[in-house]
Design an enzyme around this catalytic site. Structure first.
Site, mmCIF file in Angstrom:
data_model
loop_
_atom_site.group_PDB
_atom_site.id
_atom_site.type_symbol
_atom_site.label_atom_id
_atom_site.label_comp_id
_atom_site.label_asym_id
_atom_site.label_seq_id
_atom_site.Cartn_x
_atom_site.Cartn_y
_atom_site.Cartn_z
ATOM 1 C CG ASN A 64 -1.969 1.111 0.957
ATOM 2 O OD1 ASN A 64 -1.629 2.195 1.333
ATOM 3 N ND2 ASN A 64 -3.333 0.804 0.854
ATOM 4 C CD GLU A 74 6.359 -14.206 5.432
ATOM 5 O OE1 GLU A 74 5.606 -13.679 4.690
ATOM 6 O OE2 GLU A 74 7.421 -14.310 5.178
#
Length: 157
Positions: A64, A74
């Protein structure tokens, strides 16, 4: 003063040396790289986890422009498992990545410190070590337990 030596155990192997389950998990982590949203780093990471009930959850990194609002592959997989299967331990975690050229990395990649801490907490929560597979085209690193990724980990309990 004395020196203290900390040892970790990492096995190096090739894809054809993995068990069927481990090979499938690595393949799913590679597949998950295609869902990554990484317009800034161009480093597409995929993760696949196998839970105690044999459920499989995939995750990928999501970037972002408002750093650090993104999330690593993960953690996206572990957190999704926590919502979908809150009572199931993580048995296996496989990680793979593609580079800027959209090629799989030659060397295994390892989780960032934040992801390592989440993995440690996940192990402690369920009392079981996570079997970890870090994929690279040249070699795969395999280890049992997060202490091999972060031997001097933080713990408040």
């Amino acid at each position: 003063m004395k020196d203290v030596e900390v040892k970790i155990k990492i096995r190096e192997c090739q894809m054809d040396e993995l068990s069927d389950i481990d090979r499938a998990m690595v393949s799913m982590a590679i597949e998950a790289t295609a869902s990554s949203y990484a317009p800034y780093s161009h480093f597409n990471v995929g993760a696949a986890i196998l839970l105690a009930d044999d459920s499989i959850i995939k995750g990928c990194n999501q970037e972002n422009a408002a750093f650090p609002a993104g999330i690593c592959a993960e953690r996206s997989a572990i957190f999704a498992a926590g919502v979908q299967h809150p009572d199931q331990a993580v048995r296996v975690l496989a990680i793979a990545a593609r580079n800027r050229s959209d090629e799989l990395t030659e060397e295994p990649i390892s989780p960032c410190g934040t992801c390592r801490q989440v993995m440690i907490e996940t192990e402690k929560r369920f009392g079981l070590p996570i079997h970890i597979l870090l994929y690279g085209q040249k070699r795969i690193y395999m280890m049992d337990g997060t202490e091999n990724l972060m031997p001097l980990s933080f713990s408040d309990f």
